[in-house]
Write a protein that holds these residues in place. Structure first.
Motif, mmCIF file in Angstrom:
data_model
loop_
_atom_site.group_PDB
_atom_site.id
_atom_site.type_symbol
_atom_site.label_atom_id
_atom_site.label_comp_id
_atom_site.label_asym_id
_atom_site.label_seq_id
_atom_site.Cartn_x
_atom_site.Cartn_y
_atom_site.Cartn_z
ATOM 1 N N VAL A 136 14.051 10.889 11.305
ATOM 2 C CA VAL A 136 15.023 10.771 10.217
ATOM 3 C C VAL A 136 14.252 11.043 8.937
ATOM 4 C CG1 VAL A 136 16.701 9.285 9.057
ATOM 5 C CG2 VAL A 136 16.371 9.096 11.527
ATOM 6 N N TRP A 137 14.450 12.246 8.382
ATOM 7 C CA TRP A 137 13.654 12.677 7.234
ATOM 8 C C TRP A 137 14.201 12.100 5.939
ATOM 9 C CZ3 TRP A 137 14.491 15.152 2.626
ATOM 10 C CH2 TRP A 137 13.345 15.559 1.928
ATOM 11 N N ARG A 138 13.283 11.621 5.127
ATOM 12 C CA ARG A 138 13.605 11.159 3.773
ATOM 13 C C ARG A 138 12.424 11.514 2.887
ATOM 14 N NH1 ARG A 138 14.669 6.364 4.989
ATOM 15 N NH2 ARG A 138 16.939 6.322 4.818
ATOM 16 N N ALA A 139 12.679 12.022 1.710
ATOM 17 C CA ALA A 139 11.581 12.359 0.802
ATOM 18 C C ALA A 139 10.745 11.117 0.537
ATOM 19 C CB ALA A 139 12.138 12.901 -0.514
ATOM 20 N N PRO A 140 9.420 11.196 0.685
ATOM 21 C CA PRO A 140 8.583 10.003 0.496
ATOM 22 C C PRO A 140 8.566 9.532 -0.945
ATOM 23 C CG PRO A 140 7.217 11.955 0.761
ATOM 24 C CD PRO A 140 8.626 12.389 1.042
ATOM 25 N N LEU A 141 8.514 8.227 -1.101
ATOM 26 C CA LEU A 141 8.398 7.642 -2.437
ATOM 27 C C LEU A 141 7.040 7.966 -3.039
ATOM 28 C CD1 LEU A 141 9.549 5.671 -4.627
ATOM 29 C CD2 LEU A 141 8.412 3.829 -3.373
ATOM 30 N N ALA A 142 5.989 7.880 -2.220
ATOM 31 C CA ALA A 142 4.628 8.152 -2.693
ATOM 32 C C ALA A 142 4.438 9.642 -2.956
ATOM 33 C CB ALA A 142 3.615 7.672 -1.662
ATOM 34 N N LYS A 143 3.588 9.949 -3.887
ATOM 35 C CA LYS A 143 3.277 11.329 -4.231
ATOM 36 C C LYS A 143 1.882 11.682 -3.726
ATOM 37 C CE LYS A 143 7.174 11.671 -6.351
ATOM 38 N NZ LYS A 143 8.287 12.402 -5.705
ATOM 39 N N ARG A 144 1.787 12.845 -3.127
ATOM 40 C CA ARG A 144 0.498 13.296 -2.604
ATOM 41 C C ARG A 144 -0.460 13.587 -3.760
ATOM 42 N NH1 ARG A 144 -0.456 18.206 1.776
ATOM 43 N NH2 ARG A 144 -2.715 18.357 1.533
ATOM 44 N N THR A 145 -1.692 13.129 -3.633
ATOM 45 C CA THR A 145 -2.691 13.322 -4.695
ATOM 46 C C THR A 145 -3.940 14.002 -4.143
ATOM 47 O OG1 THR A 145 -3.570 11.103 -4.295
ATOM 48 C CG2 THR A 145 -1.910 11.325 -6.038
ATOM 49 N N GLY A 146 -3.766 15.080 -3.440
ATOM 50 C CA GLY A 146 -4.903 15.836 -2.914
ATOM 51 C C GLY A 146 -4.968 15.828 -1.403
ATOM 52 N N LYS A 147 -5.016 14.650 -0.792
ATOM 53 C CA LYS A 147 -5.058 14.579 0.661
ATOM 54 C C LYS A 147 -3.686 14.153 1.182
ATOM 55 C CE LYS A 147 -6.990 9.898 0.628
ATOM 56 N NZ LYS A 147 -8.123 9.056 1.088
ATOM 57 N N PRO A 148 -3.376 14.480 2.427
ATOM 58 C CA PRO A 148 -2.059 14.118 2.975
ATOM 59 C C PRO A 148 -1.830 12.613 2.956
ATOM 60 C CG PRO A 148 -3.155 15.716 4.393
ATOM 61 C CD PRO A 148 -4.175 15.257 3.391
ATOM 62 N N LEU A 149 -0.577 12.223 2.739
ATOM 63 C CA LEU A 149 -0.219 10.815 2.818
ATOM 64 C C LEU A 149 -0.383 10.327 4.258
ATOM 65 C CD1 LEU A 149 3.043 10.926 0.661
ATOM 66 C CD2 LEU A 149 0.859 9.886 -0.006
ATOM 67 N N PRO A 150 -0.649 9.046 4.461
ATOM 68 C CA PRO A 150 -0.873 8.532 5.821
ATOM 69 C C PRO A 150 0.374 8.588 6.696
ATOM 70 C CG PRO A 150 -1.684 6.989 4.157
ATOM 71 C CD PRO A 150 -0.859 8.009 3.436
ATOM 72 N N VAL A 151 0.130 8.608 8.000
ATOM 73 C CA VAL A 151 1.158 8.358 9.011
ATOM 74 C C VAL A 151 0.957 6.922 9.469
ATOM 75 C CG1 VAL A 151 1.965 8.917 11.348
ATOM 76 C CG2 VAL A 151 1.306 10.756 9.765
ATOM 77 N N VAL A 152 2.020 6.141 9.483
ATOM 78 C CA VAL A 152 1.958 4.732 9.881
ATOM 79 C C VAL A 152 2.654 4.567 11.220
ATOM 80 C CG1 VAL A 152 2.681 2.372 9.310
ATOM 81 C CG2 VAL A 152 1.915 3.916 7.494
ATOM 82 N N VAL A 153 2.074 3.792 12.128
ATOM 83 C CA VAL A 153 2.733 3.500 13.398
ATOM 84 C C VAL A 153 2.717 1.990 13.621
ATOM 85 C CG1 VAL A 153 0.594 3.908 14.692
ATOM 86 C CG2 VAL A 153 2.798 3.933 15.879
ATOM 87 N N GLY A 154 3.873 1.445 13.968
ATOM 88 C CA GLY A 154 3.977 0.033 14.287
ATOM 89 C C GLY A 154 3.804 -0.189 15.779
ATOM 90 N N VAL A 155 2.980 -1.153 16.159
ATOM 91 C CA VAL A 155 2.729 -1.414 17.580
ATOM 92 C C VAL A 155 3.000 -2.877 17.914
ATOM 93 C CG1 VAL A 155 1.002 0.417 17.765
ATOM 94 C CG2 VAL A 155 0.266 -1.904 17.214
ATOM 95 N N ASP A 156 3.408 -3.091 19.167
ATOM 96 C CA ASP A 156 3.528 -4.431 19.739
ATOM 97 C C ASP A 156 3.190 -4.316 21.218
ATOM 98 O OD1 ASP A 156 5.783 -3.343 20.936
ATOM 99 O OD2 ASP A 156 7.192 -4.310 19.564
ATOM 100 N N ASP A 157 3.724 -5.161 22.066
ATOM 101 C CA ASP A 157 3.378 -5.130 23.489
ATOM 102 C C ASP A 157 4.347 -4.293 24.334
ATOM 103 O OD1 ASP A 157 1.191 -6.752 23.115
ATOM 104 O OD2 ASP A 157 2.319 -8.603 23.425
#
Length: 291
Positions: A136-157
């Motif tokens: 589900v694409w949404r324009a990121p709130l954060a702005k890129r400042t040279g390097k790519p913005l992080p990818v976050v993954v949530g984990v559990d069991d």
């Protein structure tokens, strides 16, 4: 992605909105990095054409062609060598996308806070019905400042969490981004203190044991993938906070949040977990839901 066959396309729902064009550009970037074809799909809802006359139906078809042509030109301008195809389907939007997902590697739709057009309004329904991972694409709130913005993954069991982690490693590599692996765990609830309103004695020894086990579990999940992706830049986050809130907070500095479709919250037994559903509505960047 992780087990992608070359012929499996990334499918993007196109409705003429700016959000769907953003989704198409993001999907094209990923498809190029993964050497996958891209399919741009425009669905004409049955309510629009079932009662229309021949002329009206032709107008709808022409409008669909125009919407797809605009999206294709937009994609090709940035990725001229990408294999791109277009398709128009008459039928309910979510159903058309779900049907396409049966042969897709990834399905992408665009949405935004002020976007209530056809696809944006069907994002949750599409995630429910799809047979493949859904972005589900949404324009990121954060702005890129040279390097790519992080990818976050949530984990559990959960098993879905393990699949989400594998997908996140693959996407982070493709996008050359840092991977933030986050385990959000409400400690008070886990040790039986969730409904005491802060009163009573905390069992600190039990708390320490539980935290240690959770950290070990995270390491067990991550270690095999760091061997598979030796150049991955992995950052681990472990916080005492609800998963939905914790991942939403991290989304403010990310380009993508990846989660499994079934979490360990109150709605873990539903078709779509509570954390995934919350993120689709409230994340400040794109969300990928993995089955």
């Amino acid at each position: 992605m992780t087990t992608a066959a070359p012929e499996q396309p990334i499918v993007v729902g196109i409705d003429g909105s700016d959000a769907s064009l953003g989704a198409a550009r993001w999907a094209a970037k990923l498809a190029t990095a993964q050497a996958l074809p891209l399919t741009l799909l425009h669905a004409i809802p049955r309510v629009d054409w079932h009662f229309a006359g021949t002329g009206a139906s032709a107008d709808l078809d022409a409008n669909g062609d125009g919407v797809l042509a605009t999206a294709e030109a937009n994609v090709r301008s940035a990725h001229p060598d990408l294999a791109v195809s277009t398709s128009t389907v008459k039928g309910a939007v979510a159903t058309a996308l779900a049907d396409a997902s049966q042969e897709a590697r990834l399905l992408v739709v665009g949405t935004g806070a002020a976007d209530h057009r056809a696809l944006g309004g069907h994002a949750v329904r599409t995630v429910h019905q799809a047979q493949c991972p859904v972005g589900v694409w949404r324009a990121p709130l954060a702005k890129r400042t040279g390097k790519p913005l992080p990818v976050v993954v949530g984990v559990d069991d959960s098993e879905a969490s393990g699949r989400a982690l594998a997908e996140a490693f693959d996407i982070a590599r493709a996008l050359r981004a840092q991977l933030t692996v986050a385990h959000m765990w409400e400690i008070d609830a886990a040790v039986g203190m969730g409904d005491l309103g802060g009163e009573g004695n905390m069992d600190w020894q039990l708390l320490d044991v539980l935290e240690t086990r959770q950290r070990q579990r995270m390491d067990e999940l991550v270690q095999p993938l760091t061997k598979k992706y030796p150049n991955a830049h992995v950052v681990k986050v472990f916080r005492d906070i609800s998963p939905a809130k914790g991942l939403t907070d991290l989304s403010r500095e990310a380009q993508l949040v990846v989660v499994g479709s079934h979490g360990r919250g109150r709605l873990a037994g539903s078709v779509l977990g509570s954390v995934a559903q919350n993120l689709i509505h409230h994340a400040e960047c794109s969300v990928l839901v993995v089955r």
